[in-house]
Scaffold this motif. Structure first.
Motif, PDB file in Angstrom:
ATOM      1  N   GLU A 104      15.928  12.109 -40.635  1.00  8.61           N
ATOM      2  CA  GLU A 104      15.120  10.836 -40.829  1.00  8.61           C
ATOM      3  C   GLU A 104      14.755  10.733 -42.341  1.00  8.61           C
ATOM      4  OE1 GLU A 104      13.095   8.745 -36.833  1.00  8.61           O
ATOM      5  OE2 GLU A 104      12.119  10.676 -37.597  1.00  8.61           O
ATOM      6  N   GLN A 105      14.168  11.907 -42.859  1.00  8.91           N
ATOM      7  CA  GLN A 105      13.756  11.902 -44.144  1.00  8.91           C
ATOM      8  C   GLN A 105      14.847  11.802 -45.009  1.00  8.91           C
ATOM      9  OE1 GLN A 105      11.974  16.050 -44.001  1.00  8.91           O
ATOM     10  NE2 GLN A 105       9.890  15.027 -44.003  1.00  8.91           N
ATOM     11  N   ALA A 106      15.892  12.537 -44.832  1.00  7.58           N
ATOM     12  CA  ALA A 106      16.972  12.557 -45.737  1.00  7.58           C
ATOM     13  C   ALA A 106      17.650  10.821 -45.828  1.00  7.58           C
ATOM     14  CB  ALA A 106      18.100  13.061 -45.189  1.00  7.58           C
ATOM     15  N   LEU A 150      11.158   1.637 -43.641  1.00  2.00           N
ATOM     16  CA  LEU A 150      11.844   2.939 -43.445  1.00  2.00           C
ATOM     17  C   LEU A 150      10.925   3.526 -42.284  1.00  2.00           C
ATOM     18  CD1 LEU A 150      12.443   4.188 -47.112  1.00  2.00           C
ATOM     19  CD2 LEU A 150      14.289   3.560 -45.386  1.00  2.00           C
ATOM     20  N   GLN A 151      11.849   4.119 -41.459  1.00  2.00           N
ATOM     21  CA  GLN A 151      10.830   4.688 -40.242  1.00  2.00           C
ATOM     22  C   GLN A 151      11.082   6.237 -40.028  1.00  2.00           C
ATOM     23  OE1 GLN A 151      11.554   1.436 -37.359  1.00  2.00           O
ATOM     24  NE2 GLN A 151       9.205   1.730 -37.354  1.00  2.00           N
ATOM     25  N   LEU A 152       9.987   7.148 -39.737  1.00  2.00           N
ATOM     26  CA  LEU A 152      10.035   8.189 -39.315  1.00  2.00           C
ATOM     27  C   LEU A 152       9.420   8.701 -37.959  1.00  2.00           C
ATOM     28  CD1 LEU A 152       8.937  10.100 -42.643  1.00  2.00           C
ATOM     29  CD2 LEU A 152      11.290   9.612 -41.951  1.00  2.00           C
ATOM     30  N   HIS A 153      10.269   8.680 -36.825  1.00  2.00           N
ATOM     31  CA  HIS A 153       9.792   8.600 -35.587  1.00  2.00           C
ATOM     32  C   HIS A 153       9.401  10.176 -35.158  1.00  2.00           C
ATOM     33  CE1 HIS A 153      12.575   5.092 -35.834  1.00  2.00           C
ATOM     34  NE2 HIS A 153      11.604   4.478 -35.347  1.00  2.00           N
ATOM     35  N   ALA A 154       9.912  11.124 -35.877  1.00  2.00           N
ATOM     36  CA  ALA A 154       9.715  12.259 -35.221  1.00  2.00           C
ATOM     37  C   ALA A 154       8.827  13.430 -36.163  1.00  2.00           C
ATOM     38  CB  ALA A 154      10.918  13.072 -35.015  1.00  2.00           C
ATOM     39  N   LEU A 165       8.193  -0.096 -47.088  1.00  2.00           N
ATOM     40  CA  LEU A 165       7.273   0.361 -46.346  1.00  2.00           C
ATOM     41  C   LEU A 165       7.766   1.493 -45.422  1.00  2.00           C
ATOM     42  CD1 LEU A 165       4.456  -0.128 -45.108  1.00  2.00           C
ATOM     43  CD2 LEU A 165       5.592  -1.741 -43.464  1.00  2.00           C
ATOM     44  N   LEU A 166       7.104   2.865 -45.675  1.00  2.00           N
ATOM     45  CA  LEU A 166       7.489   4.042 -44.987  1.00  2.00           C
ATOM     46  C   LEU A 166       6.556   4.146 -44.018  1.00  2.00           C
ATOM     47  CD1 LEU A 166       9.103   6.690 -44.786  1.00  2.00           C
ATOM     48  CD2 LEU A 166       7.616   7.822 -46.614  1.00  2.00           C
ATOM     49  N   HIS A 167       7.059   3.879 -42.795  1.00  2.00           N
ATOM     50  CA  HIS A 167       6.235   3.934 -41.652  1.00  2.00           C
ATOM     51  C   HIS A 167       6.641   5.130 -40.902  1.00  2.00           C
ATOM     52  CE1 HIS A 167       5.553   2.619 -37.157  1.00  2.00           C
ATOM     53  NE2 HIS A 167       4.673   3.350 -37.577  1.00  2.00           N
ATOM     54  N   GLY A 168       5.895   6.233 -40.745  1.00  2.00           N
ATOM     55  CA  GLY A 168       6.313   7.471 -40.071  1.00  2.00           C
ATOM     56  C   GLY A 168       4.823   7.934 -39.448  1.00  2.00           C
ATOM     57  N   ILE A 169       4.996   8.470 -38.194  1.00  2.00           N
ATOM     58  CA  ILE A 169       3.940   8.982 -37.547  1.00  2.00           C
ATOM     59  C   ILE A 169       3.259   9.960 -38.194  1.00  2.00           C
ATOM     60  CG2 ILE A 169       5.068   8.232 -35.555  1.00  2.00           C
ATOM     61  CD1 ILE A 169       5.791  11.172 -34.880  1.00  2.00           C
TER      62      ILE A 169
END
Ligand code: ADP
Ligand code: ZN
Ligand code: ZN
Length: 733
Positions: A202-204, A376-380, A221-225
């Motif tokens: 996801e980061q990549a 952009l999403q980071l779910h993990a 918009l970088l939406h990451g938990i």
């Protein structure tokens, strides 16, 4: 004649003209001393011409134009002008607000600078030299060089302590091209060989996307938990831009609270000049950092909201971390939003901007949903062993409690103590006005005119709308389900800390709030204490929620969060969700699985249901739906005119006068002016406060209206008898 038009720190929205025979357009953006009344003031030249609306004989002659520092770049001057226009604040005050204090002082600039100190860094050519390239008999030379190989740097402090012989050797190395000298930047440099971790998938993806549109204005918009590694995305994008000699601006909510981010950047880019601009600096440090950014020497600029006014000759990227944080909006003087100005600057410079958050503001999230921003999403979580904490609600209607602490929470705290793990007791301490709420069916008294929540005024048994001014009597029973047990809700003093001390007399309890961390050193000591495991139970407010890693923290208990659910502030829920996600993110960061316990009387509330699933998107969607049907931002645009006077009636009277001259509003169906009302906190510092809300369907309508109206207000005779201001895009009403 040559006339310079100067921005001065006076509360009048215009420039002041002076004769300056030798000035030309190259002086635009320079600092100048001018006579003003019987004083001398420093100002900034915004334009040069041969015209003035003042007759020539009345014009005074300007004093010295400061040639020692380079002029402010045109782009910064444009930002100031935009700011003055958008926030309806006098241009001179906008300019002066944005500049380091020392630039505004009379003395000559260079004498205000701290002495330049030199440090020595290893060059790329130096890096491939090995000790065997230096003859074994040159012992000092070898020693010195191995020091360089190890650390990459001879800091100014070490240099000062060195013998003349060693210093001579350094100059020899320099002639060989192995080291170079540079001006030491404020702050310490750690040389580190910290390697770059391989990004997660996801980061990549996020990094590649951002880098693919590097030369254009692209708001991301970088939406990451929490724990998903947003910082790593910033770092790797930054690395790429730094390699192109670009400058990077990183805005953080409160720098004292985010020393980790600064350390991370310094570690990853040990040889890249970084300046950190925040309120903790003394004025000469601040000036120096600012000048280093302005001349392009500093490539990374890290700072709080004020850093948005830092000049950068080669901007390449802007990052706003925790973009939802309210501290990006200044609450007095020039009431600007640094996040919004950051977007302006990125557009102006045609560069990408990354807004990062685990719980984006609904404004930004909405922009992403309608395609203005790219999501952009980071779910993990980035570290695979780190699992998300388990979140549970404790139903306070059926659970026994002692002094507001429920038994499950007391048990969990006890267990945590036994296992020598840290716990955090999070207290939601925002004071809200009481609302009228039915606890059986959750009906809540709302205003018929503007759908905001009504505030209970027990004294005259009235419900009053603090947005539009509407009033009605308190209903004796719930109009929805008939329950007569309807009551004002939202009060509640907290004696939680003392209750905890009573329950756990042997535990080491530490309270952290704004007062206890006023000084950076105090905060650092406190962090150290926590990290060294000298604390069992942390008690704190929102401050503790922000970006910290407490590796031994396993349990988070949330108390009295409910008051934010039924607040008259329409943003309170959004704020609560964001905070609870952040505190939940504190639990179980490393290898301890975390638990979050929330005491509530409303376990079925959608906010808690979404929180348990840690589902921001679901939550944001329901909130946006509510905002839309109630006509709240981001679906409308707001401004509020506030007035303060010794007597409330005066403030209200002034606001009524302003409403009466808002003629354009009537022609303008897109603008709505509500009635003047007393502010939620009516009395503050001996003054009574009132406000008037303006609502518009678009930003543009609002601006057109405000420009005209602000001018009319500025001409009212009453305007100078009290304090008033306009707050555009207010966060609190
Ligand atoms: P966030 O800011 O999104 O809450 P952080 O940036 O603090 O998350 O990252 C959480 C943790 O994961 C940090 O300890 C960080 O060093 C680590 N981390 C981030 N990315 C990676 C990666 N690609 N590989 C290994 N560890 C990572
Ligand atoms: Zn009811
Ligand atoms: Zn109303």
């Amino acid at each position: 004649m040559t006339v310079i038009h100067v921005a001065l720190d006076v509360p009048v929205n215009r420039l002041f003209d002076y004769l300056a025979p030798n000035a030309d357009s190259a002086d635009i953006g320079r600092c100048v001393r001018v006579p003003f009344g019987n004083r001398q003031l420093s100002g900034i030249i915004l334009s040069v011409s041969n015209l003035s609306s003042v007759p020539e004989r009345k014009l005074k002659t300007a004093g010295l134009i400061d040639q020692a520092i380079p002029p402010l770049p045109q782009s910064l001057l444009e930002l100031f002008e935009f700011c003055s226009h958008y926030y309806h604040h006098p241009i001179g005050q906008v300019v002066m607000n944005g500049l380091p204090a020392l630039l505004r002082k009379p003395r000559h600039t260079t004498s205000r600078l701290p002495k330049q100190i030199q440090e020595w860094i290893l060059t790329d050519a130096g890096r491939i030299i090995t000790l065997s390239d230096i003859p074994a008999r040159s012992k000092t030379k070898r020693q010195l060089f191995s020091l360089l190989l190890e650390n990459g740097i001879i800091t100014a402090d070490i240099y000062k302590a060195m013998s003349p012989h060693s210093r001579k050797l350094l100059h020899e190395f320099k002639d060989l091209g192995w080291v170079e000298q540079r001006t030491a930047l404020p702050g310490k440099f750690a040389f580190s060989t910290a390697s770059t971790p391989a990004p997660t998938t996801e980061q990549a993806h996020a990094i590649a996307e951002i880098l693919a549109r590097i030369g254009t204005f692209t708001p991301w918009l970088l939406h990451g938990i929490t724990g998903s590694g947003k910082t790593e995305v910033y770092l790797q994008v930054a690395a790429s831009l730094l390699a192109q000699q670009k400058q990077i601006l990183v805005l953080v909510p409160e720098i004292n609270l985010t020393p980790q981010l600064e350390a991370t950047f310094r570690k990853r880019f040990p040889n890249t000049p970084l300046v950190s601009l925040h309120s903790g600096l003394n004025s000469s440090e601040r000036l120096q950092g600012w000048l280093q950014a302005q001349c392009g020497e500093a490539n990374i600029i890290l700072g709080t909201r004020l850093a948005i006014f830092t000049p950068m000759p080669r901007p390449g990227l802007i990052i706003v971390d925790e973009e939802q944080d309210h501290s990006f909006k200044q609450q007095d003087g020039l009431r600007y939003s640094a996040r919004d100005l950051a977007v302006y600057r990125a557009r102006q410079a045609n560069i990408p901007i990354v807004l990062g958050s685990a719980t984006p503001s609904l404004e930004s999230y909405h922009q992403a949903r309608i395609g203005r921003y790219r999501l952009l999403q980071l779910h993990a979580r980035a570290i695979s062993q780190a699992v998300l904490p388990a979140i549970h609600c404790i139903d306070m209607r059926v659970t026994p409690a002692q002094e507001r602490l429920s038994e499950p929470i007391l048990d969990a705290l006890r267990q945590s103590l036994d296992q020598k793990q840290q716990s955090l007791v999070f207290i939601n301490r925002r004071g809200y006005s009481p609302v009228l709420l039915c606890k059986s069916c959750r009906w809540i008294a709302t205003c018929k005119r503007c759908s905001s929540r009504l505030v209970v005024h027990l004294r005259n048994r009235q419900l009053r709308c603090h947005y539009c001014g509407d009033q009605q009597p308190i209903t004796p029973a719930c109009p929805q389900c008939g329950d007569p047990d309807i009551m004002p809700f939202g009060h509640g003093t907290q004696r939680i800390e003392s209750a905890l001390i009573k329950q756990f007399p042997n535990a080491r309890i530490l309270r952290v709030d704004r007062d206890s961390i006023r000084h950076k050193a105090a905060w650092q000591t406190m962090l150290d204490t926590i990290h060294q495991g000298k604390v069992d139970i942390l008690v704190g407010t929102q401050l503790l929620a922000k970006g910290h890693d407490f590796p031994n923290l396993a349990l988070v208990c949330v108390l009295n969060a409910d008051s934010s659910l039924y607040s008259t502030d329409f943003r309170a829920e959004e704020h609560l969700f964001s905070q609870l996600m952040q505190v939940a993110g504190r639990a179980g960061r490393a290898h301890i699985p975390g638990t979050v316990l929330i005491q509530t009387e409303f376990p079925q509330h959608p906010l808690y249901l979404a929180l348990i699933r840690q589902d921001y998107a679901a939550y944001a969607q329901t909130q946006l739906k509510e905002r839309k049907s109630a006509s709240f931002p981001p679906f409308v645009y707001l401004a509020v005119l506030r007035a303060e006077a010794p007597v409330l009636a005066e403030a209200l009277e002034f606001l009524h006068q302003t409403a009466a001259i808002a003629t354009i509003a009537k022609e303008y169906a897109h603008i709505q002016l509500f009635d003047p009302v007393p502010a939620t906190m009516t009395r503050l510092k001996g003054l009574e406060r009132a406000q008037l809300l303006i609502q518009a369907v678009s930003r543009k309508c609002l601006q057109i209206f405000l420009s005209d109206w602000h001018q009319r207000i500025s001409a009212l005779p009453a305007r100078s008898k009290l304090r008033w201001h306009l707050d555009v895009d207010p966060l609190t009403l």
